[in-house]
Scaffold this active site. Structure first.
Site, mmCIF file in Angstrom:
data_model
loop_
_atom_site.group_PDB
_atom_site.id
_atom_site.type_symbol
_atom_site.label_atom_id
_atom_site.label_comp_id
_atom_site.label_asym_id
_atom_site.label_seq_id
_atom_site.Cartn_x
_atom_site.Cartn_y
_atom_site.Cartn_z
ATOM 1 N N ARG A 182 1.607 -8.165 -18.549
ATOM 2 C CA ARG A 182 0.661 -8.000 -19.899
ATOM 3 C C ARG A 182 0.888 -7.462 -21.281
ATOM 4 O O ARG A 182 2.009 -6.107 -21.090
ATOM 5 C CB ARG A 182 -0.451 -6.948 -19.193
ATOM 6 C CG ARG A 182 -1.738 -6.981 -20.649
ATOM 7 C CD ARG A 182 -3.096 -6.598 -19.662
ATOM 8 N NE ARG A 182 -3.152 -5.355 -20.180
ATOM 9 C CZ ARG A 182 -3.570 -4.314 -19.677
ATOM 10 N NH1 ARG A 182 -4.997 -4.639 -18.820
ATOM 11 N NH2 ARG A 182 -3.751 -3.153 -19.914
ATOM 12 N N ASP A 183 0.702 -8.186 -22.054
ATOM 13 C CA ASP A 183 1.271 -7.602 -23.597
ATOM 14 C C ASP A 183 2.068 -7.713 -23.905
ATOM 15 O O ASP A 183 3.098 -6.761 -24.010
ATOM 16 C CB ASP A 183 0.249 -6.528 -23.889
ATOM 17 C CG ASP A 183 -0.341 -6.212 -25.737
ATOM 18 O OD1 ASP A 183 0.307 -7.754 -25.987
ATOM 19 O OD2 ASP A 183 0.241 -5.104 -26.039
ATOM 20 N N SER A 239 -1.002 -2.578 -25.077
ATOM 21 C CA SER A 239 -1.744 -2.132 -23.763
ATOM 22 C C SER A 239 -0.825 -2.938 -22.809
ATOM 23 O O SER A 239 -1.574 -3.925 -22.153
ATOM 24 C CB SER A 239 -2.808 -3.928 -24.799
ATOM 25 O OG SER A 239 -3.629 -3.054 -25.619
ATOM 26 N N ASP A 291 -3.938 -12.504 -25.072
ATOM 27 C CA ASP A 291 -2.856 -12.619 -25.375
ATOM 28 C C ASP A 291 -1.905 -13.158 -25.006
ATOM 29 O O ASP A 291 -0.751 -13.768 -25.266
ATOM 30 C CB ASP A 291 -1.912 -11.132 -26.364
ATOM 31 C CG ASP A 291 -2.661 -10.471 -26.853
ATOM 32 O OD1 ASP A 291 -3.654 -10.645 -28.095
ATOM 33 O OD2 ASP A 291 -2.898 -9.627 -26.950
ATOM 34 N N TYR A 312 -8.218 -9.098 -17.736
ATOM 35 C CA TYR A 312 -7.372 -9.172 -18.348
ATOM 36 C C TYR A 312 -6.749 -8.076 -17.558
ATOM 37 O O TYR A 312 -6.515 -6.796 -17.590
ATOM 38 C CB TYR A 312 -8.000 -7.668 -19.144
ATOM 39 C CG TYR A 312 -6.428 -7.891 -20.537
ATOM 40 C CD1 TYR A 312 -5.481 -9.170 -21.506
ATOM 41 C CD2 TYR A 312 -6.875 -6.811 -21.141
ATOM 42 C CE1 TYR A 312 -4.952 -8.112 -21.874
ATOM 43 C CE2 TYR A 312 -6.113 -5.728 -22.142
ATOM 44 C CZ TYR A 312 -4.937 -6.713 -22.795
ATOM 45 O OH TYR A 312 -4.181 -6.052 -23.315
ATOM 46 N N ASP A 357 -7.091 0.322 -30.151
ATOM 47 C CA ASP A 357 -6.257 -1.327 -29.911
ATOM 48 C C ASP A 357 -5.017 -0.444 -29.797
ATOM 49 O O ASP A 357 -4.226 -1.187 -28.899
ATOM 50 C CB ASP A 357 -6.266 -1.557 -31.195
ATOM 51 C CG ASP A 357 -7.281 -2.262 -31.428
ATOM 52 O OD1 ASP A 357 -7.763 -2.862 -30.606
ATOM 53 O OD2 ASP A 357 -7.718 -2.640 -32.989
#
Ligand code: RCB
Length: 447
Positions: A177-178, A184, A224, A172, A402
């Site tokens: 990212r995200d 995140s 994701d 990850y 989260d």
């Protein structure tokens, strides 16, 4: 009728010769023992022979190869071998017959958390979570050396107990990212050497894994990311990331396959890609990525519901799922798996149930941040009741946040301030004690 006859004819052609990378022998195998042109049936172990690229075989006698991934060699010398594309895949469910290694990182979080609880009953229940396996999230390059520590530990446990160990990781660290959310966002950016940084991150992971060929590794690939490429190309950051995400995920699939890691690409969840409008494009993308990864048998399938809250099998549909026939993970998987199989990807699944113990707690299905009233769910098991599902797993380590509810944080995502989000919440990935205690007290089955 004609179509059916034609289909039967097609099937008989397919079963007459196994496809490239298809199975062609092994104990219990009743299918074809010859391969299509350009492939040779090769014995990988007693249970699995496979059509690998090479001179066409007209004989039904599988060719035996010695694998550089041999357990005996590795354990007797203790040396590492170079990555090899001949790592041996075991047939069937990679979780069967293995004991899952418990993450010391999570165990430490749990020990600290339990230490902060005064009620003795709750404290004992909280402490018991340390014995339930979760995944280790390699969410920064700085955490990769920890993987080496865990693999060494698992290797020595395996040698002293004789119980085969399986280490669970989440890869990850994509650049940008995200891309459709903020909570995140990661350490690498596409504009600043992100793809090269990611390749280096992956090389470091592979370097650790190849030192311990006796320990099995299962990986969830980039939560994701591919789901965002299905539904969020209208978001500029996702559109901009498409090529890089695909290149990085392909690199991850190939490199991890070369050292024998069993992989499950993240496939969002029923309330994301399970919508009728999303499921076909999702199947197309996952099959493309499987093929881009060389259709390796180590690309075992897909992971669903990672860090989400959906039931595997809902007693009745949550009202927020209205309009989606795939109202739980079982329906989603049962719909998606045949689509993938028919396009050439024989995908198996793992399903996160870590925080799915309590249902009907969200205002909207798209809400994902620290949902109030959630409880730990069904424990990890290979007894899944669904032949598409290898294992129920806990991917998200329950208690890790989260996303922050602090609106002045650079990673603030307004989803984390919705009325069904528990607040105040700290930064993503950091410990959220109050949330953890609720997960413990509302666990179903109870702890
Ligand atoms: C991610 O968020 C949401 O799904 C669908 O549209 C509809 N109809 C975070 O970004 C996910 O639930 C959308 O296409 C189509 O017919 C991550 O940071 C949500 O889970 C679909 O895109 C048809 O009535 C976080 O880690 C996801 C949307 C109909 C991750 O969640 C978000 O998409 C869905 O609606 C109705 C954790 O899971 C990303 O955009 C919501 O129901 C809707």
């Amino acid at each position: 009728m004609f179509k059916y006859a034609a289909l039967l004819a097609f099937v008989s052609v397919v079963t007459a010769q196994s496809q490239l990378y298809g199975q062609c022998g092994g104990i219990g195998w009743t299918g074809s023992t010859t391969c299509v042109a350009g492939a040779t049936c090769t014995v990988l172990n007693d249970y699995y022979s496979q059509c690998l690229p090479g001179a066409a075989s007209s004989s039904s006698t599988p060719t035996t190869v010695s694998s550089s991934h041999s357990t005996t060699t590795a354990s007797s010398t203790g040396t590492s071998s170079a990555p090899t594309s001949t790592a041996t895949p075991a047939a069937g469910n990679p979780f069967e017959g293995y004991t899952i290694y418990l993450s010391p990182y999570y165990a430490n979080e749990i020990a600290l958390a339990a230490g902060n609880i005064t009620d003795s009953t709750l404290k004992a229940k909280a402490a018991s979570i340390a014995n339930i396996p979760t995944f280790t999230w390699l969410d920064t390059v700085a955490k990769v050396p920890d993987l080496g520590t865990y693999l060494a530990d698992a290797d020595s446990i395996q040698k002293s107990t004789g119980q085969k160990q399986l280490v669970q990781i989440v890869v990850y660290d994509l650049p940008d990212r995200d891309c459709a959310a903020k909570a995140s966002n990661g350490e690498f950016s596409i504009a600043d050497n992100g793809q090269a940084n990611y390749f280096n991150y992956m090389d470091q992971i592979v370097a650790q894994i190849q030192k311990y060929p006796d320990v099995r590794v299962v990986a969830v690939i980039e939560p994701d990311s591919l789901a965002n490429l299905v539904t969020n190309l209208n978001v500029q950051k996702c559109a901009n990331a498409e090529t890089t995400y695909k290149a990085c995920v392909t690199y991850a699939l190939k490199q991890l396959s070369s050292v024998g890691v069993y992989q499950y690409m993240d496939a969002g969840h029923a309330g994301w890609l399970g919508w009728p409008a999303n499921i076909s494009p999702a199947a197309t993308l996952f099959t493309q990525m499987y093929q881009a990864g060389g259709s390796s048998p180590f690309i075992r399938g897909l992971a669903t519901n990672v860090a989400n809250y959906n039931a595997l099998t809902a007693a009745s549909p949550d009202p927020i799922t209205q309009g989606n026939p795939n109202y739980d993970e079982s329906h989603y998987i049962n719909a998606l798996a045949p689509m993938l199989a028919s396009s050439g990807f024989p995908a198996q699944f793992i399903v996160d149930q870590g925080r799915s113990g309590v249902q009907n707690i969200r205002q909207q299905w798209g809400d994902w941040c620290n949902i109030k009233g959630a409880g730990f769910g069904t424990r990890p098991t290979t007894n899944t009741g669904n032949s598409y599902i290898d294992s129920i797993v806990w991917v998200k380590p329950g208690g890790e946040c989260d996303g922050t509810s602090n609106s002045s944080s650079p990673r603030y995502d307004s989803t984390c301030s919705l009325s069904d989000a528990d607040q105040p919440a700290p930064e993503a990935g950091t410990w959220f004690q109050e949330y953890f205690q609720t997960l413990v007290s509302k666990a179903s089955p109870s702890l």
